[in-house]
Design a protein around this motif. Structure first.
Motif, PDB file in Angstrom:
ATOM      1  N   UNK A  18       0.819  -1.214   0.000  1.00 37.61           N
ATOM      2  CA  UNK A  18       0.000   0.000   0.000  1.00 37.61           C
ATOM      3  C   UNK A  18       0.857   1.271   0.000  1.00 37.61           C
ATOM      4  N   UNK A  19       1.969   1.257   0.735  1.00 30.83           N
ATOM      5  CA  UNK A  19       2.839   2.431   0.752  1.00 30.83           C
ATOM      6  C   UNK A  19       3.374   2.758  -0.625  1.00 30.83           C
ATOM      7  N   UNK A  20       3.797   1.714  -1.339  1.00 29.83           N
ATOM      8  CA  UNK A  20       4.306   1.899  -2.701  1.00 29.83           C
ATOM      9  C   UNK A  20       3.184   2.409  -3.620  1.00 29.83           C
ATOM     10  N   UNK A  21       1.993   1.855  -3.456  1.00 26.79           N
ATOM     11  CA  UNK A  21       0.845   2.253  -4.280  1.00 26.79           C
ATOM     12  C   UNK A  21       0.519   3.727  -4.052  1.00 26.79           C
ATOM     13  N   UNK A  22       0.504   4.142  -2.784  1.00 27.15           N
ATOM     14  CA  UNK A  22       0.194   5.539  -2.462  1.00 27.15           C
ATOM     15  C   UNK A  22       1.276   6.477  -2.994  1.00 27.15           C
ATOM     16  N   UNK A  23       2.531   6.039  -2.930  1.00 28.14           N
ATOM     17  CA  UNK A  23       3.633   6.876  -3.417  1.00 28.14           C
ATOM     18  C   UNK A  23       3.481   7.160  -4.912  1.00 28.14           C
ATOM     19  N   UNK A  24       3.205   6.104  -5.694  1.00 30.50           N
ATOM     20  CA  UNK A  24       3.011   6.295  -7.137  1.00 30.50           C
ATOM     21  C   UNK A  24       1.776   7.147  -7.394  1.00 30.50           C
ATOM     22  N   UNK A  25       0.713   6.883  -6.627  1.00 30.20           N
ATOM     23  CA  UNK A  25      -0.518   7.655  -6.767  1.00 30.20           C
ATOM     24  C   UNK A  25      -0.243   9.144  -6.546  1.00 30.20           C
ATOM     25  N   UNK A  26       0.497   9.479  -5.501  1.00 28.97           N
ATOM     26  CA  UNK A  26       0.785  10.884  -5.202  1.00 28.97           C
ATOM     27  C   UNK A  26       1.708  11.508  -6.237  1.00 28.97           C
ATOM     28  N   UNK A  27       2.715  10.748  -6.681  1.00 29.08           N
ATOM     29  CA  UNK A  27       3.621  11.268  -7.716  1.00 29.08           C
ATOM     30  C   UNK A  27       2.853  11.659  -8.972  1.00 29.08           C
TER      31      UNK A  27
END
Length: 856
Positions: A18-27
């Protein structure tokens, strides 16, 4: 073979990472927000203005003449084949009684350049008036106002029946100059056409053309078409002007003969017939007055103006173009950083799933089946990010930027537009940055055999680094720092990603804060360090001796600290990317030594004072850039009479606002081929003296026909700079948010990738704080390198922006303050420290038994 388990695993991968998913989402959200928002704002602003102009049928050309527009002038204008509609009207400048507010009162138009009612209604009777909505706080509907100068109006008293918005005046602060009151207009107003006295020549003609309704008013096609039509119309009017001039010359000659006869008769009857003598004296006085009036008006001239002459029109267009420039720079760098970080993120994700990829391949699943998880993960993260960013980009950011610029403009009713092309382009870029990166990283593993994939990837071997060859330095490093140095060179790709990520974010911050530095205080520098006078009073050459004495008394009065005579004239030249007409102030001082007390003439780079040459001119720096000239070049500028004057550039002076040309009296006589004579005064007021009352007193002498107040210029520039400043705050915020996402994501990847290594050193007896420092020394070093590299990136971006972003009549201060670099470094440093504390908690939870687990 059942694929349900594949899809289940793909969906579970999102919750597991989830952390990786949120990071890409925010980028992707931040990048899409900036790209779409900045790209669509310029077109939205132009479309808002275009719709407003079309709704009110804004004139393509306005025509005025010093003698007014007679019946033959009107006939010539109507007969132009290209003319669609023409409206002839009146105008009168007048001050409101018991105030120093000057209004320009127009007659109502019939379909051309119409007025927009804000409240109340437009006039229905001759004694009714609607004033600019900008004066709403100073007057109210139903209030009666009395005008000091009725002029061509039938009445002096008018009842305010409404507040309206003029389609011709788009600037809130710089409305224009006048010959009444303080010399500066406070607003505009409209009355019925029948409120003006009949029998007088029309003062203004407004023209629309057949072809322009289908043209983009901001296009070069429109500009070229209007210019061509104006040239044709000007030729026709000038031909009539010559005929009118011949008629006036005959009138002047006749008036002179009548005056001579009347004077002679008055002398004959001086003793014998007192009554007849009185009548002859009155006749002579009337003839003198008529003669003076004709001389004052001079040669019949026609002024044809396009929309760019309307107050605020060119500035609004320039503001929209400034956003376009930012849109071509800022989002590109944002997406470049996002692409790099996304590539690292997805590459790491693929490496973590290496054994599972091998298992699926061993079970017989195809490469396409294996890729579904990564494609779904990246597609959902990037698409969701683009969706959120696009919503903000289309709906939020354009409104914020327009509101920043609308603080200076009378335009309202901002129109939001949607662009499928822009949305799809942004989405495709996001897919390439994420899904493309994932498939590229996956491609290498899919080429390997399942047996190789089922084994974990062997760690990179250690090797001697360049630093070890410098024994004098290497031997002084502690064990921990030697390990840090080796790890930096061991994980080169991750180190480069961290450096470039931090450098990009720092570069954007340096650029943003640098532009704020360049904006702040420009008007203060301009009007305190360079321009030291408070106003320019342009004298009336036809004023009487009594009026000139009154002016002299006022200049020597208590409020005036000092004054010096100059020759002042407005020159013009089409220049810049939009080929707009630039207004250039020509100043020729009578006494150069005194002039230095009012105007600092020096070179910005060398800081050396410049002396006015005998056979050349000194021009302002922005004008030199627009004309692409340097010292020794020759330029051609058009004077007030329409003649082109060639002059050699002898120097370029520091100037940030407006265009100026300075020359000595000797150079003036050579270039203009006429004797030098002052026609204006540079005036500095004493401390505590108020500008408006003094301007009013100067105008009241009758010897001054116009006043240029520095405070109005300063207010206009402050408004423009304030708008740009607010936009830069938004961009700085986006850069800081991107820095947070980038540093957190890269730090998280670094720790996840080296979990076994961290577990091992914990087993060896390292404390939690030592373990955190073990890995975060690398991050700190890489961040420092990234910040230093970001300085270089930011300086380059800042230089590009300050050359491209300013409006055509201004330039930014290229100086960058030390505070800028400190704050730009502190933001990523604070973010790095904050992320370090968050990661420390994660490192403390590392299970040391992981180091002993079998990797088979």
């Amino acid at each position: 073979m059942s694929k349900r388990i594949l899809w289940k695993d793909a969906w579970q991968a999102i919750s597991r990472s989830l952390g990786r998913f949120i990071a890409i989402f925010l980028l992707m959200a931040v990048s899409a927000f900036a790209l779409i928002g900045l790209k669509i704002t310029g077109p939205d602003m132009r479309q808002t203005a275009t719709s407003f102009f079309a709704q009110h049928h804004l004139a393509d050309t306005t025509i005025t003449s010093n003698y007014g527009l007679d019946s033959r002038d009107r006939q010539i204008i109507r007969q132009q084949k290209s003319v669609k509609q023409v409206d002839f009207g009146y105008l009168q400048d007048s001050t409101i009684d018991q105030t120093n507010r000057a209004l320009r009162i127009f007659s109502q138009t019939n379909g051309v350049s119409s007025w927009q009612t804000v409240s109340g209604h437009l006039p229905h009777h001759d004694d009714e008036i609607a004033v600019s909505y900008l004066l709403k706080g100073k007057y109210h509907i139903g209030q009666w106002i009395t005008l000091k100068q009725a002029g061509s109006l039938k009445h002096r008293q008018f009842k305010i029946v409404g507040f309206a918005r003029s389609s011709e005046y788009l600037d809130r602060s710089d409305i224009g100059q006048t010959t009444v009151g303080t010399g500066q207009l406070s607003g505009v107003a409209v009355v019925k056409k029948s409120a003006f006295k009949t029998g007088t020549a029309y003062a203004i003609a407004r023209v629309t053309y057949n072809q322009t309704a289908k043209m983009n008013p901001y296009s070069s096609r429109y500009t070229n078409y209007v210019e061509k039509q104006q040239q044709q119309l000007k030729k026709a009017l000038n031909r009539h002007g010559k005929t009118k001039q011949q008629k006036l010359e005959r009138q002047l000659k006749t008036a002179q003969q009548q005056l001579t006869q009347a004077t002679q008769q008055a002398a004959v009857f001086q003793q014998t017939n007192a009554a007849g003598n009185s009548a002859l004296i009155q006749q002579a006085a009337a003839l003198k007055k008529q003669q003076a009036k004709l001389k004052q008006l001079g040669t019949p001239t026609y002024t044809l103006s396009d929309r760019t002459e309307n107050p605020g029109y060119a500035i609004y267009r320039s503001n929209a173009e400034r956003v376009d420039i930012l849109a071509n720079v800022f989002p590109v760098l944002l997406f470049a950083i996002a692409a790099l970080v996304s590539l690292t993120t997805m590459t790491r994700f693929v490496e973590e799933e290496r054994i599972q990829i091998g298992t699926l391949k061993a079970l017989g699943y195809s490469n396409a089946d294996v890729a579904k998880k990564f494609a779904l993960f990246s597609l959902l993260a990037s698409s969701a990010g683009v969706a959120l960013g696009a919503w903000g980009g289309f709906m939020v950011l354009p409104k914020i930027i327009f509101k920043a610029y609308a603080a200076n403009s009378t335009l309202s009713g901002f129109q939001i537009h949607f662009s499928w092309a822009l949305l799809l382009t942004t989405w495709l870029i996001a897919i390439l940055c994420t899904t493309g990166a994932a498939l590229w990283a996956l491609h290498r593993d899919l080429q390997a055999k399942p047996a190789a994939l089922l084994l974990p990837k062997p760690p990179k071997g250690g090797s001697r680094i360049l630093l070890e060859r410098w024994h004098w330095l290497w031997n002084r490093l502690s064990f921990n720092y030697k390990v840090t140095m080796r790890n930096l060179f061991r994980y080169k790709s991750r180190a480069l990603m961290t450096i470039f990520g931090v450098a990009g974010c720092t570069g954007l911050l340096v650029m943003g804060f640098g532009i704020r530095d360049s904006l702040s205080g420009i008007s203060n520098i301009e009007y305190s360090r360079i321009i030291k006078y408070d106003l320019i009073a342009v004298q009336d050459s036809n004023s009487s001796a009594k009026q000139q004495r009154q002016l002299k008394d006022e200049l020597n009065g208590k409020a005036v600290k000092g004054h010096t005579g100059i020759y002042f004239e407005q020159l013009t030249k089409k220049a810049g990317d939009d080929d707009a007409t630039q207004s250039i102030s020509l100043i020729v001082p009578n006494n150069e030594k005194n002039f230095k007390q009012y105007f600092a003439v020096k070179n910005r780079q060398t800081k050396k004072s410049l002396k006015l040459p005998q056979d050349g001119v000194i021009i302002s720096e922005k004008l030199a850039r627009l004309l692409n000239v340097k010292k020794g070049s020759s330029i051609k500028l058009k004077d007030a009479s329409g003649k082109w004057r060639t002059m050699k550039v002898a120097g370029i002076m520091e100037m940030y606002i407006g265009h100026y040309v300075l020359m000595s009296p000797q150079a003036y006589q050579k270039i203009f081929h006429q004797s030098y004579q002052t026609n204006a005064q540079l005036i500095t007021l004493k401390k505590g003296a108020k500008l408006q009352p003094e301007s009013q007193r100067l105008m009241a002498t009758g010897a001054v026909k116009g006043i240029n107040q520095n405070v109005n210029n300063q207010r206009t520039i402050d408004n423009i700079m304030g708008s740009l400043n607010r936009v830069m705050i938004i961009l700085i915020g986006l850069a800081a948010l991107l820095a947070l996402v980038v540093i957190y994501n890269l730090s998280n990847i670094n720790i996840e990738e080296r979990m076994r290594e961290l577990s091992t050193i914990k087993v060896l007896g390292f404390y939690d704080q030592e373990v955190t420092l073990y890995i975060y020394r690398e991050t700190v070093i890489l961040s420092v390198i990234g910040i230093l590299l970001g300085y270089l990136v930011g300086i380059g971006l800042h230089r590009f922006i300050i050359l491209s972003l300013p409006p055509a009549n201004a330039m930014f201060d290229p100086t960058m303050t030390l505070t800028n670099f400190i704050v730009s470094a502190l933001i990523p440093a604070v973010i790095t420290a904050g992320v370090a504390m968050a990661m420390h908690r994660k490192i403390r939870s590392v299970d040391m038994l992981d180091a002993l687990s079998s990797v088979d």
